[in-house]
Design a protein around this motif. Sequence first.
Motif, PDB file in Angstrom:
ATOM      1  N   LEU A   2       0.841  -1.317  -0.051  1.00  0.00           N
ATOM      2  CA  LEU A   2      -0.105   0.064   0.013  1.00  0.00           C
ATOM      3  C   LEU A   2       1.011   1.329  -0.144  1.00  0.00           C
ATOM      4  O   LEU A   2       1.960   1.444   0.909  1.00  0.00           O
ATOM      5  CB  LEU A   2      -0.910  -0.004   1.169  1.00  0.00           C
ATOM      6  CG  LEU A   2      -1.950  -1.038   1.289  1.00  0.00           C
ATOM      7  CD1 LEU A   2      -2.660  -0.883   2.791  1.00  0.00           C
ATOM      8  CD2 LEU A   2      -2.960  -1.006   0.284  1.00  0.00           C
ATOM      9  N   LYS A   5      -2.390   7.750  -1.433  1.00  0.00           N
ATOM     10  CA  LYS A   5      -3.652   8.278  -0.446  1.00  0.00           C
ATOM     11  C   LYS A   5      -4.405   7.233   0.134  1.00  0.00           C
ATOM     12  O   LYS A   5      -5.197   6.507  -0.717  1.00  0.00           O
ATOM     13  CB  LYS A   5      -4.323   9.215  -1.152  1.00  0.00           C
ATOM     14  CG  LYS A   5      -3.431  10.540  -1.608  1.00  0.00           C
ATOM     15  CD  LYS A   5      -4.369  11.739  -2.477  1.00  0.00           C
ATOM     16  CE  LYS A   5      -3.443  12.807  -2.651  1.00  0.00           C
ATOM     17  NZ  LYS A   5      -4.242  13.773  -3.474  1.00  0.00           N
ATOM     18  N   TYR A   6      -4.713   7.149   1.276  1.00  0.00           N
ATOM     19  CA  TYR A   6      -5.550   6.147   2.137  1.00  0.00           C
ATOM     20  C   TYR A   6      -6.003   6.846   3.339  1.00  0.00           C
ATOM     21  O   TYR A   6      -5.672   7.899   3.707  1.00  0.00           O
ATOM     22  CB  TYR A   6      -4.809   4.807   2.393  1.00  0.00           C
ATOM     23  CG  TYR A   6      -4.426   4.177   1.241  1.00  0.00           C
ATOM     24  CD1 TYR A   6      -5.327   3.020   0.921  1.00  0.00           C
ATOM     25  CD2 TYR A   6      -3.054   4.214   0.755  1.00  0.00           C
ATOM     26  CE1 TYR A   6      -4.844   2.305  -0.290  1.00  0.00           C
ATOM     27  CE2 TYR A   6      -2.845   3.523  -0.265  1.00  0.00           C
ATOM     28  CZ  TYR A   6      -3.685   2.325  -1.071  1.00  0.00           C
ATOM     29  OH  TYR A   6      -3.285   1.650  -1.892  1.00  0.00           O
ATOM     30  N   ASP A  21      -6.757  10.928   7.119  1.00  0.00           N
ATOM     31  CA  ASP A  21      -6.683  10.879   5.534  1.00  0.00           C
ATOM     32  C   ASP A  21      -5.189  11.239   5.686  1.00  0.00           C
ATOM     33  O   ASP A  21      -4.650  12.064   6.070  1.00  0.00           O
ATOM     34  CB  ASP A  21      -7.307  12.226   5.080  1.00  0.00           C
ATOM     35  CG  ASP A  21      -8.604  12.064   4.813  1.00  0.00           C
ATOM     36  OD1 ASP A  21      -9.399  10.886   5.039  1.00  0.00           O
ATOM     37  OD2 ASP A  21      -9.551  12.965   4.836  1.00  0.00           O
ATOM     38  N   ASN A  23      -1.046   9.973   3.509  1.00  0.00           N
ATOM     39  CA  ASN A  23      -0.320   9.389   2.399  1.00  0.00           C
ATOM     40  C   ASN A  23       0.480   8.232   3.130  1.00  0.00           C
ATOM     41  O   ASN A  23       1.388   8.484   3.898  1.00  0.00           O
ATOM     42  CB  ASN A  23       0.656  10.549   1.761  1.00  0.00           C
ATOM     43  CG  ASN A  23      -0.108  11.425   0.923  1.00  0.00           C
ATOM     44  OD1 ASN A  23      -0.920  10.875   0.165  1.00  0.00           O
ATOM     45  ND2 ASN A  23       0.204  12.507   1.155  1.00  0.00           N
ATOM     46  N   TYR A  60      -9.001   2.444   4.064  1.00  0.00           N
ATOM     47  CA  TYR A  60      -9.778   2.498   2.811  1.00  0.00           C
ATOM     48  C   TYR A  60      -9.013   3.392   1.719  1.00  0.00           C
ATOM     49  O   TYR A  60      -7.929   4.109   2.046  1.00  0.00           O
ATOM     50  CB  TYR A  60     -11.010   3.464   3.330  1.00  0.00           C
ATOM     51  CG  TYR A  60     -11.975   2.707   4.117  1.00  0.00           C
ATOM     52  CD1 TYR A  60     -12.923   2.087   3.548  1.00  0.00           C
ATOM     53  CD2 TYR A  60     -11.674   2.762   5.481  1.00  0.00           C
ATOM     54  CE1 TYR A  60     -13.808   1.346   4.424  1.00  0.00           C
ATOM     55  CE2 TYR A  60     -12.778   2.421   6.217  1.00  0.00           C
ATOM     56  CZ  TYR A  60     -13.904   1.358   5.782  1.00  0.00           C
ATOM     57  OH  TYR A  60     -14.499   0.930   6.570  1.00  0.00           O
ATOM     58  N   ASN A  61      -9.222   2.912   0.624  1.00  0.00           N
ATOM     59  CA  ASN A  61      -8.595   3.705  -0.505  1.00  0.00           C
ATOM     60  C   ASN A  61      -9.164   5.039  -1.017  1.00  0.00           C
ATOM     61  O   ASN A  61     -10.462   5.286  -0.777  1.00  0.00           O
ATOM     62  CB  ASN A  61      -8.896   2.812  -1.886  1.00  0.00           C
ATOM     63  CG  ASN A  61      -7.978   3.113  -3.154  1.00  0.00           C
ATOM     64  OD1 ASN A  61      -6.989   3.923  -2.772  1.00  0.00           O
ATOM     65  ND2 ASN A  61      -8.378   2.837  -4.269  1.00  0.00           N
ATOM     66  N   GLY A  62      -7.933   5.928  -0.812  1.00  0.00           N
ATOM     67  CA  GLY A  62      -8.377   7.506  -1.134  1.00  0.00           C
ATOM     68  C   GLY A  62      -8.817   7.993   0.221  1.00  0.00           C
ATOM     69  O   GLY A  62      -8.847   7.649   1.448  1.00  0.00           O
ATOM     70  N   GLN A  85     -17.442   2.278   0.321  1.00  0.00           N
ATOM     71  CA  GLN A  85     -16.515   1.324  -0.317  1.00  0.00           C
ATOM     72  C   GLN A  85     -16.302   0.266   0.824  1.00  0.00           C
ATOM     73  O   GLN A  85     -16.102   0.533   2.033  1.00  0.00           O
ATOM     74  CB  GLN A  85     -15.334   1.872  -0.983  1.00  0.00           C
ATOM     75  CG  GLN A  85     -14.522   2.799  -0.170  1.00  0.00           C
ATOM     76  CD  GLN A  85     -13.388   3.231  -0.589  1.00  0.00           C
ATOM     77  OE1 GLN A  85     -12.382   2.639  -1.064  1.00  0.00           O
ATOM     78  NE2 GLN A  85     -13.100   4.640  -0.607  1.00  0.00           N
ATOM     79  N   VAL A  88      -9.526  -1.755   1.938  1.00  0.00           N
ATOM     80  CA  VAL A  88      -8.532  -2.257   1.305  1.00  0.00           C
ATOM     81  C   VAL A  88      -7.736  -3.336   2.069  1.00  0.00           C
ATOM     82  O   VAL A  88      -7.354  -4.389   1.635  1.00  0.00           O
ATOM     83  CB  VAL A  88      -7.527  -1.147   0.852  1.00  0.00           C
ATOM     84  CG1 VAL A  88      -6.297  -1.852  -0.144  1.00  0.00           C
ATOM     85  CG2 VAL A  88      -8.328  -0.442  -0.235  1.00  0.00           C
TER      86      VAL A  88
END
Length: 91
Positions: A2, A5-6, A21, A23, A60-62, A85, A88
């Motif tokens: 991974l 941005k997550y 939020d 990186n 989570y993605n993003g 969503q 991940v």
Amino acid sequence: MLKGKYTIVAFNSVGFPYAWDTNIIEFKEENNKVTVIHKPKGKRTAFKHTYDKDNELKIYNGWLGLDLIKNEMMSFDSSLLKVSQEPVFTL
């Protein structure tokens, strides 16, 4: 594995949920623990956090922009119901 941005969602040592939020710079999974080196949105320095198998961790993605601090009366599960969503990564 991974990088980029997550959104990291977990519990602190007192038991309150938090969301970052961030990186992710480095992600290591070894012997029932996960080590994440990341730089949160708006910060200049990187942080290193280690989560073991007893922690509830979801990535989570993003950037989802979850604000769990303002909604501290809301339970962890009900705030995650707003996320459309699937995570991940889950520990």
